[in-house]
Structures are given as C-alpha cells and as structure tokens.
Design a protein around this motif. Structure first.
Motif, PDB file in Angstrom:
ATOM      1  N   SER A  96       0.843  -1.093  -0.059  1.00 10.75           N
ATOM      2  CA  SER A  96      -0.072  -0.152   0.025  1.00 10.75           C
ATOM      3  C   SER A  96       0.891   1.161   0.098  1.00 10.75           C
ATOM      4  O   SER A  96       0.332   2.196  -0.848  1.00 10.75           O
ATOM      5  N   HIS A  97       1.736   1.297   0.689  1.00 13.58           N
ATOM      6  CA  HIS A  97       2.724   2.258   0.882  1.00 13.58           C
ATOM      7  C   HIS A  97       4.026   1.678   1.548  1.00 13.58           C
ATOM      8  O   HIS A  97       4.271   0.587   1.914  1.00 13.58           O
ATOM      9  N   SER A  98       5.021   2.858   1.874  1.00 16.97           N
ATOM     10  CA  SER A  98       6.465   2.143   2.441  1.00 16.97           C
ATOM     11  C   SER A  98       6.425   1.776   3.775  1.00 16.97           C
ATOM     12  O   SER A  98       7.481   1.369   4.276  1.00 16.97           O
ATOM     13  N   HIS A  99       5.607   2.043   4.768  1.00 20.27           N
ATOM     14  CA  HIS A  99       5.646   1.922   6.117  1.00 20.27           C
ATOM     15  C   HIS A  99       5.894   0.627   6.326  1.00 20.27           C
ATOM     16  O   HIS A  99       4.911  -0.127   6.136  1.00 20.27           O
ATOM     17  N   PHE A 100       6.708   0.262   7.371  1.00 18.36           N
ATOM     18  CA  PHE A 100       7.055  -1.198   7.480  1.00 18.36           C
ATOM     19  C   PHE A 100       5.976  -1.985   8.318  1.00 18.36           C
ATOM     20  O   PHE A 100       5.972  -3.340   8.353  1.00 18.36           O
ATOM     21  N   ASN A 162       0.597  11.922   0.412  1.00 19.51           N
ATOM     22  CA  ASN A 162      -0.419  12.316   1.267  1.00 19.51           C
ATOM     23  C   ASN A 162       0.218  11.787   2.827  1.00 19.51           C
ATOM     24  O   ASN A 162       0.958  12.537   3.247  1.00 19.51           O
ATOM     25  N   HIS A 163      -0.045  10.395   3.116  1.00 18.33           N
ATOM     26  CA  HIS A 163       0.415   9.996   4.499  1.00 18.33           C
ATOM     27  C   HIS A 163       1.695   9.507   4.221  1.00 18.33           C
ATOM     28  O   HIS A 163       2.493   9.139   5.084  1.00 18.33           O
ATOM     29  N   SER A 164       2.319   9.610   3.040  1.00 16.00           N
ATOM     30  CA  SER A 164       3.986   9.173   2.547  1.00 16.00           C
ATOM     31  C   SER A 164       3.780   9.617   1.283  1.00 16.00           C
ATOM     32  O   SER A 164       2.881  10.432   0.544  1.00 16.00           O
ATOM     33  N   VAL A 181      -4.370   2.898   2.453  1.00 14.32           N
ATOM     34  CA  VAL A 181      -4.095   2.480   4.198  1.00 14.32           C
ATOM     35  C   VAL A 181      -3.479   3.978   4.837  1.00 14.32           C
ATOM     36  O   VAL A 181      -2.653   4.532   4.308  1.00 14.32           O
ATOM     37  N   ASP A 182      -4.078   4.088   5.857  1.00 15.90           N
ATOM     38  CA  ASP A 182      -3.582   5.077   6.982  1.00 15.90           C
ATOM     39  C   ASP A 182      -4.093   6.531   6.841  1.00 15.90           C
ATOM     40  O   ASP A 182      -3.806   7.244   7.858  1.00 15.90           O
ATOM     41  N   TRP A 183      -4.269   6.996   5.562  1.00 17.09           N
ATOM     42  CA  TRP A 183      -4.648   8.357   5.502  1.00 17.09           C
ATOM     43  C   TRP A 183      -6.251   8.582   5.368  1.00 17.09           C
ATOM     44  O   TRP A 183      -6.534   9.876   5.666  1.00 17.09           O
TER      45      TRP A 183
END
Ligand SMILES: [Zn+2]
Length: 296
Positions: A96-100, A162-164, A181-183
């Motif tokens: 979804s994005h880079s966060h581990f 956005n969130h990344s 995801v997350d935003w």
C-alpha cells in the motif's frame, strides 16, 4: 509509532466489543480473522491484530496486498487463510505504501513465487533503509498500473503525496471497492503528529479519491467497533476534518497564538466522538501549526 497505532486499534476493537453489547463479558476478538467483503464473491479482508489487508481471489490466482507481519508471524496465517479458500497460486503482493508495519514480513509469499509491486518511492525508501524483513519490490508504479488476472481488474493509482510519498489507491472498478491505508481512517483523526504526511497535499489527494467511482473503502486498520469497511462519507468527513483543522490552526497563527496555546485552545467538537480525538488532536494541531507558521 506504528505499533502504538496497532495497539490502539486493537484496544479500540476490544473496548468497543465490550461496550457495544448488552452483555459486558464478550470475548476479545481473535488474533486474526478473514472476512469476505459483503456484496462480492472474491474480495476478502485479512485482519491480524489491529492491521488489515485486502486480497482478491480469481480462478487464475490470488492478488494479495500488505503482509502486515512486522515482528510477528502474520504472513504464515495470511497464506493459510488464503489457502483455505483457494489452491490457486498467490501471484502478487502489492504494498500500500512504504511503512514497515504494513509491508514487513513478505518472505513466505516470495518463497511461493509472488511478484511484489509498490510505488517507485516505496522501493527507494526500502533500498535506502534496508529494513531486515521487507521484500524488495520486483515492479514499481509511477502514476498508474492495471493488473488483470482471471477476469478481475485491479487499478493501482498514485494520487500524489499524502500520508507518505508512496501511497497507492488500489481500486476494483467492477466491485467499486478501494483499498488504501492509513490516510483515510474510519471515524478517526490522523495518527499522532502526522509523521511523513504532506500538508496540504493530503487534502488534494482526498479530493481526487472522493471524485473516483467507488462505494466501499477498505482501510489499513479497522475503525471503531471493529468496523472493517467505510464509505465515501468517511472520506468526505476526513477531508472536512483536515480543512476544519487547517482553518482553525491558521487562525491561531494569524492571532499570534503560541504552539502551546493553539494546542490548548483549539477544539473541533464535530469530531470529538472519534475515539483517537483525545490522544491525537494536539499532535495533529502541531503538524498544521508548523505548516502555517513556518511553511513546513
Ligand atoms: Zn503508514
């Protein structure tokens, strides 16, 4: 940071499970569970603790997303859950994005031959930080990529920062579902101090997502009460929250309020029923104060 988020989400899940029923002694939710998305034949949500991930089953194979396995064996459970539904191969894992906390632990999928896909900026972040347990993407997305598998089409869309700087919006056009995801939390304000979040681009991204054709949102964490999907109304409410927050903080800066006074005095009662309003509002205010006060 992300583990605290997960813990909070899990606590919210448990707390609402307790508070929501007439019987006070409802059991805590199981550590993981798989749910078929209502109104679909082949779209599922795999939840582990307070994280969740979408997967799509087709006759030609499975499209999985975030392994959600940072420091825990979620991927093994994820694969077992998929294999209870189908013996078709798992063809893709899409980040979804880079966060581990969302993308770590994909090696068991890699061992089964899955092709990993992420936004180009996610691959760059992984290459720079070399986290021990994150599989390097095989393919990257710049602005859009379309996956067609066994009669299912999945669009991977980049709407900007956005969130990344690596967030994908995954859209199933036939099913009118998005996974991102997350935003765009369900009835939630932004996480803590909005680290890695781009202001004001997140508001522009929300407008783009709201303009897309979809009915159901799958976020990366369940909302209050363990609710696993949201609606366009949730996205509109999130945009309204950010715009209200931004306007309130801008006024405080214009009125020469200090960081401390802005954080103490700004209240946004429209959103106070959202469970993380209490712990995170002051930190969200700080993020927008930096933006309006310093342009950062
Ligand atoms: Zn994140």
């Amino acid at each position: 940071m992300s583990r605290i988020h997960a813990t909070l989400a899990a606590a919210a899940l448990a707390a609402t499970a307790l508070a929501g029923g007439t019987n006070a002694q409802q059991p805590a939710p199981p550590p993981y569970a798989t749910t078929k998305v209502e109104g679909t034949d082949n779209v599922y949500i795999f939840r582990y603790g307070g994280h969740q991930s979408m997967f799509v089953v087709t006759p030609a194979g499975v499209i999985a997303t975030d392994p959600i396995s940072e420091r825990r064996p979620a991927a093994k459970a994820y694969i077992e859950e998929i294999q209870k539904i189908t013996k078709a191969p798992i063809k893709y894992v899409i980040y979804s994005h880079s966060h581990f906390d969302h993308i770590a632990g994909g090696q068991p999928f890699k061992d089964l031959g899955a092709v990993f896909i992420a936004h180009r900026n996610a691959k760059a972040r992984i290459a720079a930080l070399k986290p021990a347990d994150v599989v390097m993407p095989d393919q990257v997305v710049d602005t859009k990529k379309v996956i067609s598998l066994g009669g299912t089409t999945l669009e991977l869309i980049y709407v900007g920062k956005n969130h990344s700087d690596s967030m994908l919006v995954m859209r199933l056009p036939k099913e009118k579902i998005i996974f991102t995801v997350d935003w765009i939390p369900i009835k939630g304000i932004q996480f803590r101090e909005m680290a890695d979040t781009y202001v004001p681009e997140i508001e522009e991204g929300l407008k783009k997502v709201i303009a897309m054709d979809w009915d159901k949102l799958i976020p990366g964490h369940p909302g209050p009460g363990g609710v696993q999907t949201g609606t366009k109304e949730d996205a509109k409410n999130q945009l309204a929250y950010l715009q209200d927050l931004s306007a309130a903080v801008k006024k405080a800066v214009d009125d020469n309020k200090s960081y401390a006074d802005a954080e103490k005095e700004i209240k946004l009662p429209k959103y106070e029923s959202w469970p993380n309003y209490g712990p995170f509002l002051q930190m969200n205010i700080e993020r927008y104060y930096d933006y309006w006060n310093r342009g950062i």
